[in-house]
Every structure is written in C-alpha cells, then in structure tokens.
Design an enzyme around this catalytic site. Structure first.
Site, PDB file in Angstrom:
ATOM      1  N   LYS A 155      -8.389   6.278 -19.247  1.00 45.84           N
ATOM      2  CA  LYS A 155      -8.729   6.816 -20.552  1.00 45.84           C
ATOM      3  C   LYS A 155      -7.528   6.767 -21.505  1.00 45.84           C
ATOM      4  O   LYS A 155      -7.030   5.703 -21.809  1.00 45.84           O
ATOM      5  CB  LYS A 155      -9.285   8.224 -20.381  1.00 45.84           C
ATOM      6  CG  LYS A 155     -10.374   8.349 -19.294  1.00 45.84           C
ATOM      7  CD  LYS A 155     -11.528   7.394 -19.470  1.00 45.84           C
ATOM      8  CE  LYS A 155     -12.741   7.727 -18.596  1.00 45.84           C
ATOM      9  NZ  LYS A 155     -12.520   7.628 -17.143  1.00 45.84           N
ATOM     10  N   TYR A 214     -17.141  17.368 -15.279  1.00 40.62           N
ATOM     11  CA  TYR A 214     -17.439  15.940 -15.332  1.00 40.62           C
ATOM     12  C   TYR A 214     -18.393  15.575 -14.195  1.00 40.62           C
ATOM     13  O   TYR A 214     -18.221  16.008 -13.050  1.00 40.62           O
ATOM     14  CB  TYR A 214     -16.138  15.154 -15.226  1.00 40.62           C
ATOM     15  CG  TYR A 214     -16.311  13.682 -14.923  1.00 40.62           C
ATOM     16  CD1 TYR A 214     -17.141  12.880 -15.694  1.00 40.62           C
ATOM     17  CD2 TYR A 214     -15.634  13.099 -13.852  1.00 40.62           C
ATOM     18  CE1 TYR A 214     -17.309  11.536 -15.405  1.00 40.62           C
ATOM     19  CE2 TYR A 214     -15.785  11.755 -13.563  1.00 40.62           C
ATOM     20  CZ  TYR A 214     -16.629  10.984 -14.334  1.00 40.62           C
ATOM     21  OH  TYR A 214     -16.792   9.651 -14.049  1.00 40.62           O
ATOM     22  N   ARG A 220       0.831  -1.202   0.000  1.00 40.28           N
ATOM     23  CA  ARG A 220       0.000   0.000   0.000  1.00 40.28           C
ATOM     24  C   ARG A 220       0.867   1.253   0.000  1.00 40.28           C
ATOM     25  O   ARG A 220       0.558   2.252  -0.649  1.00 40.28           O
ATOM     26  CB  ARG A 220      -0.936   0.026   1.223  1.00 40.28           C
ATOM     27  CG  ARG A 220      -1.912   1.219   1.211  1.00 40.28           C
ATOM     28  CD  ARG A 220      -2.681   1.382   2.503  1.00 40.28           C
ATOM     29  NE  ARG A 220      -1.811   1.796   3.602  1.00 40.28           N
ATOM     30  CZ  ARG A 220      -1.503   1.041   4.638  1.00 40.28           C
ATOM     31  NH1 ARG A 220      -1.976  -0.189   4.736  1.00 40.28           N
ATOM     32  NH2 ARG A 220      -0.707   1.491   5.588  1.00 40.28           N
TER      33      ARG A 220
END
Length: 378
Positions: free
Chosen positions: A198, A101, A48
């Site tokens: 994306k 967005y 992590r």
C-alpha cells in the site's frame, strides 16, 4: 534526531562500498559463497534466511517505525500469520476490531481457528468493551487505526495499557496511516504490521508485508518463524518497496491534502448520507487521531442514500478513480467493500454496510478527482 524524510532516503541505504552506487544493489542470488564451513560473508548463506537487498529494506522500515528489528514478508497477511504463530499457541485468544480488514478476519477466523486460536471482536475505541472482550487466555489485542474500511480510530497508548495489564501483546496494523503519519511503537505497541503493497510501496507494482518490533525476545521468535515458514520478501520486491519509500513523505502529504478537499465536497453533497474521515471534527475518533497522527490520511469511506444499487452504480461510473481493490498507490481507487475487499466478513458480526464506498485518494490533480466524483454521484 534524524528527520523522517531523511531516514526514508538513507536508512539502510548507504552507497555501495565497492562501486559507490547511491542506489542499493539488487542482489538476485539465491545462495552465497562461504569462506569455509560456517564462514559467512556478512551473515548471508541462503536467500530465504537473508538477502542484502531485503536487509536494506528491513533496516529502513525499522528506522521509520522507531523499532529495533524489522522483517519483510511476501505479503501483509504473511507477516500477520508469522507474528500470530510466533506468539499464540493452540488455546490462545485474540481480540479483533469489530470492523477489521476482511483478510485479517479470514486468517484468524478461517485459518487459525483450525489451529485452536479463538477470537472476539470488540469496539476498540471503547476501553470498557476491550476489557470485557479480554480473557485469561488472550495473547494478542489486534488493532487497526484507522480501521479498514470504516475509518474507526483507537487510542494506541490506552490500548497498550489495557493489553499489558492483561498480559497480552498489542499489535497495530499501521497500513492505513503509514509510519509517516503514525508510529505505534512509540505509543506503547509491541508490534507493528504493514501491507507494504500500500502506501510504503506506493505505486501498485509490488506485493509485500512487514513486521516491526522493539523487544529482542519477540524479534528472535519472529526471525525463527520467518525463516522456518519462508514467506519472505524477494529481492526485487524489496528493491521496489525501498524505491517507493523514498518518496513516502511527499506522497502522504499530497494524499492527505487531496483527501481533505474531497471530504469538503462530499459532506455537502445531497446524495451522500455519511462521510467517514478522521479529519472531520464530528468523527468520534477525531481528537484521538489528532493526538497520535501527523495528519488524517488519504482514505475516505462514504455511504449513499440510494442503498446498494446506487453504490454499485457510482463505483461503475468513475473515470479517474479506478474500480479496483487495494489502496495507497499514487492513483486514486474506488471500491465497494461489501462485495470486494470485505466479502469474507459477509454474514459475520463484522459485515460492512451495503451502501459503503471506500476511496483511496491518489495524488492526481484534486480538481480532476472532485469532478470525477461529482459526475459519478449525479
């Protein structure tokens, strides 16, 4: 200065020193052996907090955006949430684009508002509107350029000056442009966020996010919150994103070339009333986009004369353009923002037109794409 295309393939991705492998290894381990208490090998203790594959991605992202520190997350919204919690406290205020967005709006208006963070939406292409929206408690001016889904353009350098004069940070969501087309940190932004799902990943096979900064103090705050909250990119997700980045430059060139051809056809089609694309000379942000972007991108928004029903009919008829959310992959996608990606802003000041269609233009043969749109438009 090393060229972008070279950085995309080599930054953070030196051949493995043990085997000579030219592709960075996929480190799946959740923990790392220590040479005595606190004796860390390469600084790694628990995945992590850090993972070598994630480090490779973060070094590459920093190089591509011209930043000194990058952080990879499980999603773009995880990156946004970590940044905002790092720099804004209860009582703080955020200025948002008036066509942001939907996911960013939902995070700020629906989640962080419960934490005492308020927001105001403004037309970020209008400096006076931005100044009017700023309050004494404004901590962040949040910018998208181009915006999702209306393809609005904001002047990053001008916004940086306005934000800094008010003692606020300028954060730029660079997802639509990608670092190949635009590097906001070089224009004065304090932080850049991405949905790496994306264009950076580019193949619709991995979800991720990124945050890139230059300021050391800000980087330390983000690193602390990234580790404390834990919404980090996993090693396989990091590896897939790195693989996608290698071809970012050549993909973006084809996305842009295909989009430009499609825009030519759409602007002359009788069924189309409006085409929103920064590459059009009549686009209100065209000159600004030409100044701060390499090219104009692969995203197109259009509106139809037949209203909602016509828009829904068109998105249902395409055969090569896939009806799906997301964007930036090698395949072309079509969607109805009002009922898909931006449903969360329905009824708000950010509600999008009901006849709006958003295209993510892929890298297929452009004549096939044009033919598909023409048969769908009728």
């Amino acid at each position: 200065m090393t060229a972008f295309e070279t950085l995309a393939i080599h930054a953070g991705q030196e051949p493995d020193p043990t085997t000579g492998a030219v592709v960075p290894p996929l480190h799946l381990s959740s923990t790392f052996k220590q040479d005595g208490v606190g004796g860390l090998r390469g600084g790694y203790e628990y995945a992590r907090s850090g993972n070598p594959t994630r480090t490779a991605l973060e070094e590459c992202l920093a190089a591509l955006e011209g930043g000194s520190h990058a952080f990879a997350f499980a999603s773009g919204l995880a990156a946004e949430d970590t940044l905002l919690r790092s720099v804004a406290r209860p009582g703080a205020h955020v200025v948002l684009p008036n066509d942001a967005y939907g996911g960013s709006y939902r995070l700020i208006a629906g989640v962080l508002s419960n934490w005492g963070i308020s927001h105001t939406s403004a037309d970020l292409s209008d400096p006076d509107a931005v100044r009017a929206a700023i309050r004494p408690e404004t901590a962040v001016v949040w910018c998208e350029t181009p915006t999702n889904p209306l393809l609005g353009i904001a002047d990053i350098a001008a916004l940086a000056g306005i934000a800094h004069d008010a003692g606020a940070l300028l954060v730029v969501d660079n997802t639509f442009a990608s670092p190949y087309l635009q590097q906001p940190l070089t224009l004065g932004a304090d932080a850049v966020v991405h949905s790496t799902t994306k264009y950076l990943g580019g193949h619709s096979d991995v979800v991720g996010g990124a945050l890139i900064v230059n300021d050391q103090e800000l980087a330390e705050k983000v690193k602390y919150h990234q580790n404390a909250v834990g919404a980090v990119a996993g090693p396989f997700d990091s590896w897939l994103t790195l693989r996608g980045i290698k071809t970012l430059a050549v993909r973006m060139e084809q996305h842009c070339t295909n989009a430009e051809r499609i825009v030519e056809v759409l602007t002359s089609h009788r069924a189309v009333t409006t085409v929103r694309y920064p590459g059009l000379p009549e686009h209100p942000g065209h000159e600004t986009a030409a100044k701060q972007m390499r090219r104009f991108g692969g995203m197109i928004a259009l509106q139809l004369g037949g209203g909602l029903e016509h828009a829904l009919a068109v998105v249902a008829k395409t055969q090569i353009f896939t009806l799906a959310e997301s964007l930036g992959g090698v395949e072309s996608l079509i969607e109805h923002p009002g009922q898909m990606t931006h449903q969360s802003v329905a009824g708000s000041p950010l509600e999008v037109p009901e006849d709006l269609i958003r295209l993510s233009v892929g890298i297929e043969n452009v004549d096939d794409l044009i033919g598909d749109l023409l048969q769908a438009l009728g």
